[in-house]
Design an enzyme around this catalytic site. Structure first.
Site, PDB file in Angstrom:
ATOM      1  N   GLY A 212       0.805  -1.265   0.211  1.00 55.68           N
ATOM      2  CA  GLY A 212      -0.047  -0.053  -0.035  1.00 55.68           C
ATOM      3  C   GLY A 212       0.892   1.226   0.042  1.00 55.68           C
ATOM      4  O   GLY A 212       2.106   1.148  -0.372  1.00 55.68           O
ATOM      5  N   ASN A 213       0.319   2.671   0.064  1.00 59.54           N
ATOM      6  CA  ASN A 213       1.065   3.559   0.302  1.00 59.54           C
ATOM      7  C   ASN A 213       0.511   4.391   1.360  1.00 59.54           C
ATOM      8  O   ASN A 213      -0.712   4.169   1.943  1.00 59.54           O
ATOM      9  CB  ASN A 213       0.952   4.501  -0.974  1.00 59.54           C
ATOM     10  CG  ASN A 213      -0.472   4.617  -1.496  1.00 59.54           C
ATOM     11  OD1 ASN A 213      -1.101   5.558  -0.833  1.00 59.54           O
ATOM     12  ND2 ASN A 213      -0.644   4.047  -2.541  1.00 59.54           N
TER      13      ASN A 213
END
Ligand code: CTP
Length: 406
Positions: A212-213
């Site tokens: 993810g980020n």
């Protein structure tokens, strides 16, 4: 601040069970320095009484035009207002407003107001979807009012559906933005459909892990909120966000880049503008493990092979599902911000690219940021450090300009 210096807001309340939620909206408006005059309809007072409105607003409360006649309240309250917000707006109040009736103080006020007017409808789904209501809402919007789409969820009684009053905090945000833009009505996106993507995609490795980020979705939500305030119909494709739904936006939750692509392309079919504020993962794990990946004693972990995700922004820029559609991208850069931004604008083929510098403690999750908006015409507009809504409004200013020129 002297009372006379405060922005004047009229809070119209009509007779629905959601009237109690308007108390929270009133509290937010007064606490943020607005002079609020509550104008309930007669039936609103059956749900929440006059003393509550008077105590919370610090102003007198009347429903009819026959009290304090010497002060001509049926004309004065509307004329002096900087903003009128009707929350909840029932089907009956929308109908009376659309037809220009003036049978109580609220409808008189609506006829004399020349400031921005916001309606936050709340009613049962059947009433909201009835052709009479649909036409009344269209009439009000055509005349420049902001009619916020109701939220979906639990209604009075056991039923659920579209018709809930949006979160009072979100109605407050719409009001705040309209007031911030001054008396000039900021409804230059009325009649337009815009799509905004927000948040960050998550690409699953196994049932418990993902790549993810750090995107919070705040910039995308600010774009959605400001577009609603400017009168647009807004589809917000939200990837893994945990923010309250912006009032009036149609929120489509997604998880992965592939899901985001599908949702954005579908919504873009009839959109005037698409703004890709989401941080979309460029890669996803090539293989999804059905069961949780376990560590094995004495053995090194398997490397994670990645494959490319579709580039939604580039695809949309090339396809332009609707003629004249404006496409906006975002670029998060750590070095050579402007040069990389220009190159990315050309590579992606979008009309505008909002470039901001990111780092561990910059931009992601923050309430404020600064950026440069690059145009495919060579323009370069710096947006100084400030609320994400200011940047959002700069983007919409440019989008409106392009739509009107096109
Ligand atoms: N974007 C997209 N689809 C992807 C990746 C990015 O639509 N698969 C969009 C983002 O929503 C954003 C813009 O493209 O509007 C820029 O994304 P960014 O990740 O900064 O650019 P990249 O294309 O990944 O370029 P680089 O890896 O060189 O930074």
């Amino acid at each position: 601040m002297d009372r006379s210096d405060k922005p004047r807001v009229v809070l119209g309340v009509s007779g629905g069970i959601a009237a109690y939620k308007a108390c929270e909206l009133l509290r937010r408006l007064t606490e943020s320095g607005h002079d609020v005059r509550v104008v309930p309809t007669g039936s609103a007072l059956r749900f929440v009484g006059e003393p509550t409105w008077a105590a919370l607003s610090g102003n007198p409360v009347t429903t009819g035009v026959w009290e304090d006649v010497h002060e001509v309240p049926h004309v004065r309250i509307g004329q002096e207002a900087d903003l009128v917000v009707v929350a909840p707006a029932t089907a009956d109040t929308l109908a009376r407003a659309a037809h220009g009736l003036a049978d109580d103080l609220l409808t008189n006020t609506l006829l004399t107001a020349r400031c921005p007017v916001v309606f936050a409808p709340a009613m049962h789904t059947e009433m909201w979807e009835h052709p009479a209501t649909t036409e009344n809402v269209a009439t009000l919007r055509r005349r420049g009012a902001v009619v916020i789409e109701p939220a979906v969820g639990r209604l009075t009684g056991k039923d659920t559906g579209k018709g809930r009053l949006p979160d009072p905090g979100e109605i407050f945000e719409v009001c705040r933005r309209l007031l911030a833009r001054g008396s000039a009505p900021g409804r230059d996106l009325a009649g337009r459909h815009v799509v905004v993507s927000a948040g960050g995609t998550r690409e699953p490795l196994d049932p418990v892990r993902f790549l993810g980020n750090r995107s919070s979705g705040r910039q995308g939500y600010a774009l959605a909120r400001t577009a609603v305030a400017r009168g647009a119909r807004v589809t917000l494709v939200a990837a893994n966000t945990s923010l309250p739904d912006p009032a009036g936006a149609d929120v489509v939750p997604v998880g992965t880049a592939v899901q985001l692509r599908e949702a954005v392309l579908k919504a873009a079919e009839d959109a005037d503008a698409v703004v890709m504020a989401a941080a979309v993962a460029d890669f996803r794990p090539a293989r999804y493990a059905q069961g949780k990946i376990k560590k094995r004693e004495g053995r090194e972990p398997e490397p994670v092979a990645l494959v490319r995700n579709p580039d939604v922004l580039a695809e949309l820029s090339a396809a332009r599902p609707r003629p004249g559609q404006v496409v906006v991208g975002f670029a998060a850069e750590t070095d050579d911000v402007l040069a990389n931004g220009r190159a990315k604008l050309a590579r992606k083929g979008c009309d505008l690219l909002v470039v901001n510098e990111v780092g561990e403690d910059r931009t992601f999750g923050a309430e404020e940021n600064e950026a440069v908006v690059l145009g495919s015409d060579g323009s370069e507009t710096p947006v100084p450090h400030g609320p994400k809504e200011d940047l959002a409004d700069t983007v919409w200013d440019k989008v409106v300009h392009m739509l009107n020129a096109g």
